[in-house]
Design a protein around this motif. Structure first.
Motif, PDB file in Angstrom:
ATOM      1  N   CYS A 182      26.009   4.555 -27.313  1.00 13.05           N
ATOM      2  CA  CYS A 182      24.997   5.326 -28.050  1.00 13.05           C
ATOM      3  C   CYS A 182      25.391   6.792 -28.129  1.00 13.05           C
ATOM      4  O   CYS A 182      26.020   7.334 -27.218  1.00 13.05           O
ATOM      5  N   ASN A 183      24.995   7.443 -29.232  1.00 17.33           N
ATOM      6  CA  ASN A 183      25.244   8.868 -29.398  1.00 17.33           C
ATOM      7  C   ASN A 183      24.131   9.694 -28.760  1.00 17.33           C
ATOM      8  O   ASN A 183      23.046   9.207 -28.486  1.00 17.33           O
ATOM      9  N   THR A 184      24.416  10.986 -28.564  1.00 17.49           N
ATOM     10  CA  THR A 184      23.430  11.883 -27.984  1.00 17.49           C
ATOM     11  C   THR A 184      22.291  12.146 -28.975  1.00 17.49           C
ATOM     12  O   THR A 184      22.512  12.314 -30.162  1.00 17.49           O
ATOM     13  N   GLU A 215       5.565   2.915 -26.585  1.00 19.57           N
ATOM     14  CA  GLU A 215       6.987   2.989 -26.237  1.00 19.57           C
ATOM     15  C   GLU A 215       7.736   1.791 -26.824  1.00 19.57           C
ATOM     16  O   GLU A 215       7.202   0.695 -26.972  1.00 19.57           O
ATOM     17  N   VAL A 216       9.023   2.021 -27.162  1.00 26.21           N
ATOM     18  CA  VAL A 216       9.883   0.978 -27.713  1.00 26.21           C
ATOM     19  C   VAL A 216      11.259   1.086 -27.084  1.00 26.21           C
ATOM     20  O   VAL A 216      11.808   2.184 -26.964  1.00 26.21           O
ATOM     21  N   ALA A 217      11.811  -0.036 -26.686  1.00 22.91           N
ATOM     22  CA  ALA A 217      13.219  -0.115 -26.274  1.00 22.91           C
ATOM     23  C   ALA A 217      13.720  -1.473 -26.744  1.00 22.91           C
ATOM     24  O   ALA A 217      13.382  -2.502 -26.163  1.00 22.91           O
ATOM     25  N   SER A 218      14.505  -1.504 -27.805  1.00 24.18           N
ATOM     26  CA  SER A 218      14.888  -2.794 -28.390  1.00 24.18           C
ATOM     27  C   SER A 218      16.297  -2.739 -28.932  1.00 24.18           C
ATOM     28  O   SER A 218      16.833  -1.668 -29.229  1.00 24.18           O
ATOM     29  N   TYR A 219      16.880  -3.948 -29.080  1.00 26.22           N
ATOM     30  CA  TYR A 219      18.212  -4.109 -29.661  1.00 26.22           C
ATOM     31  C   TYR A 219      18.117  -5.165 -30.747  1.00 26.22           C
ATOM     32  O   TYR A 219      17.608  -6.263 -30.514  1.00 26.22           O
ATOM     33  N   THR A 277      21.764  -6.179 -36.795  1.00 18.01           N
ATOM     34  CA  THR A 277      22.310  -4.891 -37.259  1.00 18.01           C
ATOM     35  C   THR A 277      23.078  -4.166 -36.177  1.00 18.01           C
ATOM     36  O   THR A 277      23.806  -3.220 -36.462  1.00 18.01           O
ATOM     37  N   GLY A 278      22.915  -4.599 -34.911  1.00 18.99           N
ATOM     38  CA  GLY A 278      23.567  -3.895 -33.810  1.00 18.99           C
ATOM     39  C   GLY A 278      22.889  -2.579 -33.472  1.00 18.99           C
ATOM     40  O   GLY A 278      23.468  -1.741 -32.778  1.00 18.99           O
ATOM     41  N   GLN A 279      21.656  -2.356 -33.924  1.00 20.82           N
ATOM     42  CA  GLN A 279      20.986  -1.073 -33.740  1.00 20.82           C
ATOM     43  C   GLN A 279      20.091  -1.089 -32.501  1.00 20.82           C
ATOM     44  O   GLN A 279      19.372  -2.056 -32.234  1.00 20.82           O
TER      45      GLN A 279
END
Length: 560
Positions: A98-100, A225-229, A233-235
């Motif tokens: 992941c990018n900053t 809150e959200v934390a998902s993959y 799409t690989g996002q």
């Protein structure tokens, strides 16, 4: 193949030629029979003879280090050990995933009513200034790949940095007793103490680091809150609030009148998810390179194109040294070839509807693949039943190609290293005891030596052999004869009156007669004996053993 074969003695008697060591009496037409003789009404009857036991080891000549061998008890079996295979490399992802994410936020103090109250007891008063910002970056992983089905956890030394950029912070820092931070639930902290900052006057106030050791996608998330993959799409998506409560002692507003800028500029930075391990579900597919299995040292008896191999329970012992921490599921397409032509194709594995061939992660395991369920030793993890596995050997191949591929079990949650080259080493053994199935068919062909010089002057119309045969081989033996001239052509006018069957595991009396005209017999150069060794429902399940034998007694040859 040795000259002393199961049917050599029959050929020799039919040909009136002797076989040294096989019979009690020898005949030499050139010496014992006057070629001017005519035959009487009953023909010429030669003395009775017997043979010694002709063991199966005399039929099937085993080559040194050949693929057909015997065990310690003399039972025949196919054995083929695979050559050293090149390892398969499995690698998941590279570098940071992941990018900053970085944002600037400005806070205006005078907009917070909690700072404008007049405390009744100044020495006890503590007021709170609250700062809240949402962070919802969408991250595109760097080459994690389509094989990631779900992310559960990311190991990362990522940090959340909060910077107070206004220089005036030093003017009121002495009045701040502490700052309490809160971060989204999916961040796993190295130290919970990072959420509290005190001694603002002496610390490097204006810069605070909250250290994280991972991101937990399965954490109990707070509202919003959200934390998902997204595996399509690989996002990677994150959403949540970074909050800061600033506790200030003696917060009289006139203390801030001298501040030239009545606001503070704050910047939050969420560091890159630089990691070398991720936890989740993966379906990484890799080809497993296998050297062709070649059968280039089979006895002639097995290689004959008319042979039908029906082995009761062949077993492939497949061993995988799997460094990958994930369970591997093996699938394979097996292609058998004879003289460059594909004869059979067999698909094995869960992708093709058979039982799954599973190898656990970080282990070396052996799986047996067999035609029937079989008892396995403790050293073997599983027995996979593929009932049509024998199809690849029914027409004995000279080469077998295995196009294998493996994929990680996506139902299993594992931790995989990124940019780490895991190695997978496959080896195999083919062990097929020659336990006869109901459809086995072996073909034996034997030719006599030159007969033309012995028979070209004789007036022969028929030749008959009778014998009593004891057969301890678990195969029925059907014999036929063909007459061949000096041009290697079949003499159609010399015929066998009736083929004979020598019953397996029993005693049988046989009579073989060939008939023709004298001029046909004078063309005769050699006799070709073809014997079909066949199994049946009754004989199925018997094991071929090198000590099984055929014995001929009371052999009588009559020439007319």
């Amino acid at each position: 193949m040795k000259k002393t074969q199961i049917f050599t003695i029959i050929c020799c008697y039919i040909a009136l030629a002797a076989t040294t060591g096989c019979v009690d009496n020898k005949y030499d037409l050139g010496k014992e029979i006057d070629k001017k003789w005519g035959f009487g009404e009953n023909g010429l009857i030669l003395p009775n003879s017997n043979t010694s036991d002709m063991h199966l080891s005399q039929i099937i000549e085993l080559k040194k280090n050949g693929q057909l061998t015997t065990d310690a008890d003399g039972n025949y079996l196919f054995y083929k050990k695979g050559k050293s295979q090149d390892e398969t490399i499995v690698c998941v992802g590279y570098g940071s995933i992941c990018n900053t994410a970085e944002n600037n936020y400005t806070y205006y103090f005078r907009q917070d009513s909690t700072l404008e109250i007049t405390p009744k007891y100044p020495e006890l008063d503590i007021n709170t200034m609250r700062f809240t910002t949402s962070t919802s970056p969408n991250y595109k992983p760097d080459r994690l790949g389509e094989h990631v089905r779900a992310l559960d956890y990311v190991d990362t030394p990522m940090s959340i940095v909060v910077e107070w950029l206004d220089n005036n912070i030093k003017d009121f820092a002495p009045y701040i007793s502490k700052i309490k931070y809160s971060v989204p639930s999916y961040y796993v902290l190295e130290d919970e103490n990072d959420l509290v900052a005190t001694n603002m006057a002496t610390n490097r106030f204006g810069y605070h680091v909250i250290r994280c050791k991972g991101v937990d996608f399965n954490a109990a998330l707070a509202e919003g809150e959200v934390a998902s993959y997204n595996n399509e799409t690989g996002q990677i998506s994150f959403k949540g609030d970074i909050k800061m409560d600033c506790f200030i002692d003696y917060a009289y507003m006139n203390l801030y009148d001298t501040i030239s800028n009545p606001y503070i500029n704050i910047r939050t930075t969420v560091g890159s998810l630089t990691t070398d391990r991720v936890t989740g579900r993966f379906e990484k597919r890799e080809n497993v390179e296998m050297e062709p299995i070649t059968f280039d040292d089979m006895p002639d008896l097995i290689k004959n194109e008319e042979v039908v191999i029906d082995i009761d329970n062949p077993i492939v012992r497949l061993t995988i040294d799997n460094e990958v921490p994930a369970r591997a599921l093996i699938n394979a397409t097996v292609k058998a070839y004879r003289n460059g032509t594909e004869t059979t194709r067999l698909n094995i594995g869960e992708a093709y509807g058979t039982d799954s061939i599973k190898f656990e992660g970080k282990k070396t395991q052996t799986v047996w693949i067999s035609r029937k369920p079989t008892e396995i030793p403790d050293s073997v993890s599983d027995n996979i039943v593929v009932d049509n596995i024998i199809d690849i050997m029914r027409i004995m191949p000279d080469k077998i190609n295995i196009d294998g591929w493996a994929h990680t079990d996506s139902s299993q949650v594992v931790t995989m290293g990124l940019n780490y080259k895991y190695k997978v080493y496959p080896t195999y053994e083919l062990v097929a005891p020659l336990v006869i199935g109901k459809n086995m068919k072996l073909v034996y062909i034997k030719e006599t030596d030159d007969l033309h010089s012995k028979l070209d002057k004789l007036e022969i119309n028929s030749l008959t052999m009778t014998a009593s045969i004891t057969n301890t081989i678990p195969l029925d033996l059907t014999t036929t004869l063909k007459a061949i001239d000096t041009q290697n052509r079949e003499i159609k006018d010399i015929v066998l009156t009736q083929a004979q069957i020598i019953k397996g595991l029993s005693d049988t009396d046989i009579t073989l007669t060939i008939v023709g005209k004298p001029e046909d017999f004078q063309k005769l150069d050699k006799l070709e004996l073809k014997a079909y060794a066949e199994s049946s429902e009754v004989l199925a399940g018997q094991t071929l053993n090198e000590n099984q034998a055929l014995r001929l007694e009371n052999i009588k040859i009559t020439i007319k």
